[in-house]
Scaffold this active site. Structure first.
Site, PDB file in Angstrom:
ATOM      1  CB  SER A   1       9.502  45.719 -71.658  1.00  0.00           C
ATOM      2  OG  SER A   1      10.774  45.198 -71.410  1.00  0.00           O
TER       3      SER A   1
ATOM      4  CE1 TYR B   1      15.133  48.504 -68.410  1.00  0.00           C
ATOM      5  CE2 TYR B   1      16.097  46.749 -67.097  1.00  0.00           C
ATOM      6  CZ  TYR B   1      15.361  47.161 -68.192  1.00  0.00           C
ATOM      7  OH  TYR B   1      14.836  46.222 -69.052  1.00  0.00           O
TER       8      TYR B   1
ATOM      9  CE1 TYR C   1      10.979  44.205 -75.863  1.00  0.00           C
ATOM     10  CE2 TYR C   1       9.567  42.289 -75.721  1.00  0.00           C
ATOM     11  CZ  TYR C   1      10.086  43.428 -75.166  1.00  0.00           C
ATOM     12  OH  TYR C   1       9.714  43.781 -73.918  1.00  0.00           O
TER      13      TYR C   1
ATOM     14  CE  LYS D   1      13.151  47.728 -72.123  1.00  0.00           C
ATOM     15  NZ  LYS D   1      12.976  46.301 -72.189  1.00  0.00           N
TER      16      LYS D   1
ATOM     17  CB  VAL E   1       8.851  39.444 -69.201  1.00  0.00           C
ATOM     18  CG1 VAL E   1       9.614  39.288 -70.504  1.00  0.00           C
ATOM     19  CG2 VAL E   1       9.624  40.307 -68.214  1.00  0.00           C
TER      20      VAL E   1
HETATM   21  N1  GLN Z   1      12.773  43.749 -66.407  1.00  0.00           N
HETATM   22  C1  GLN Z   1      12.829  42.957 -67.608  1.00  0.00           C
HETATM   23  C2  GLN Z   1      14.273  42.808 -68.044  1.00  0.00           C
HETATM   24  O1  GLN Z   1      14.970  43.763 -68.050  1.00  0.00           O
HETATM   25  C3  GLN Z   1      12.031  43.591 -68.703  1.00  0.00           C
HETATM   26  C4  GLN Z   1      12.060  42.793 -69.992  1.00  0.00           C
HETATM   27  C5  GLN Z   1      10.730  42.706 -70.678  1.00  0.00           C
HETATM   28  O2  GLN Z   1       9.678  43.000 -70.110  1.00  0.00           O
HETATM   29  N2  GLN Z   1      10.751  42.238 -71.896  1.00  0.00           N
HETATM   30  O3  GLN Z   1      14.719  41.747 -68.387  1.00  0.00           O
END
Ligand code: GLN
Length: 304
Positions: free
Chosen positions: A60, A188, A240, A63, A258
């Protein structure tokens, strides 16, 4: 500075065993939980400690780059109409929508639904072209032409990413995206699998801190207005539902993934990148937050 960074890593090392590796993307469970690194980029140069050159997938942390690319390729109005800036207060992959609530106003670029929707606003005739554009832009901001996709992580997420598929189909059902879901997710998933080091994250963050201007060349890589847009969303939703707690502990815009990376933006001052792959319950690097908290205390980085 190097002594300070090494001391902080030493103090925070015990936290690396308190988190858990992400395993819903099976390939991520293979990470080495002992890795711990930090990099700071500022006008005083690049300072790294620990495993700062170890590469991990951005997840993420990409993003903000998707948001930036969408802002560059369409207008602020188009981005804001499709995906609002409400801090969702929910996990990054939550199905937190009632039948009445699924409008752009209730999603955010820093959670999965928002980032998936924003892939559609990147310029390109195909989703492969859109992804290449995003990858090249990421390389340019990081000043690192060798950034590539970790194919194993990409395939692992593609094979298991049914929750993201479900979220994307929900966006489609509510008329927010129109292209084939599999094609959008191709972009994505690949974006999430871009490999980066703490140094790459710190360099990207430093450009955001510098309001879009490359601090070395002086070239404006993206408009200052876009940097403000991104930094505001990082402050309010970059971690988040952990964003409030992070604001209290650290007090600056940041983005986690993550994969275990966190990018921190100290406006007008510095860019930060930390890495430790074991996560807390909200999917944020547990030791990484502790490292940033200590750094914030020592260098007085909180804006509050
Ligand atoms: N690729 C992960 C997902 O879409 C990214 C989520 C994250 O890093 N929080 O679930």
């Amino acid at each position: 500075m190097n002594t300070l960074l090494n001391d902080i890593l030493h103090t925070c090392r015990p936290y690396t065993v308190q988190g858990r590796l992400a395993n819903y993307i099976p390939e991520l469970a293979k990470a080495d939980p002992d890795k711990l690194g930090i990099c700071i980029v500022s006008d005083d140069g690049v300072h790294c400690a620990g495993d700062a050159q170890h590469r991990f997938t951005m997840q993420s942390v990409v993003k903000p780059l998707i948001l930036l690319q969408a802002l560059l390729d369409s207008s602020i109005e188009a981005v804001h109409d499709l995906v609002g800036v409400e801090a969702t207060g929910k996990p990054f992959d939550a199905f937190n929508y009632s039948d009445q609530a699924l409008t752009g106003a209730h999603i955010n670029p820093m959670i999965n639904t928002g980032a998936i929707a924003l892939c559609t606003l990147i310029r390109g005739n195909t989703y492969a072209e859109k992804f290449d554009r995003l990858l090249n832009f990421t390389r340019k901001i990081a000043g690192n032409d060798s950034m590539v996709v970790d194919e194993a992580v990409y395939l692992s997420e593609k094979a298991t990413g049914n929750k993201n598929r479900a979220l994307a189909y929900m966006l489609k059902a509510y008329g927010m995206i129109h292209d084939p879901v599999d094609e959008i997710l191709e972009c994505y998933f690949r974006a999430c699998s871009i490999l980066a080091s703490c140094e790459d994250l710190a360099k990207i963050a430093y450009v955001l801190a510098n309001h879009g201007k490359d601090p070395v060349s002086g070239v404006q890589l993206f408009p200052a207005e876009d940097a403000r847009y991104v930094n505001a969303t990082l402050m309010t939703c970059g971690m988040y539902d952990g964003s409030g707690e992070f604001a209290l502990r650290c007090g600056f815009p940041a983005k986690s993934g993550v994969g275990g990376g966190i990018m921190g933006v100290i406006p007008r001052r510095m860019g930060l990148g930390v890495y430790s792959p074991a996560l807390d319950r909200k999917g944020n690097s547990l030791a990484g937050i502790r490292v940033l908290q200590q750094l914030s205390n020592q260098l007085d980085l909180s804006v509050f």
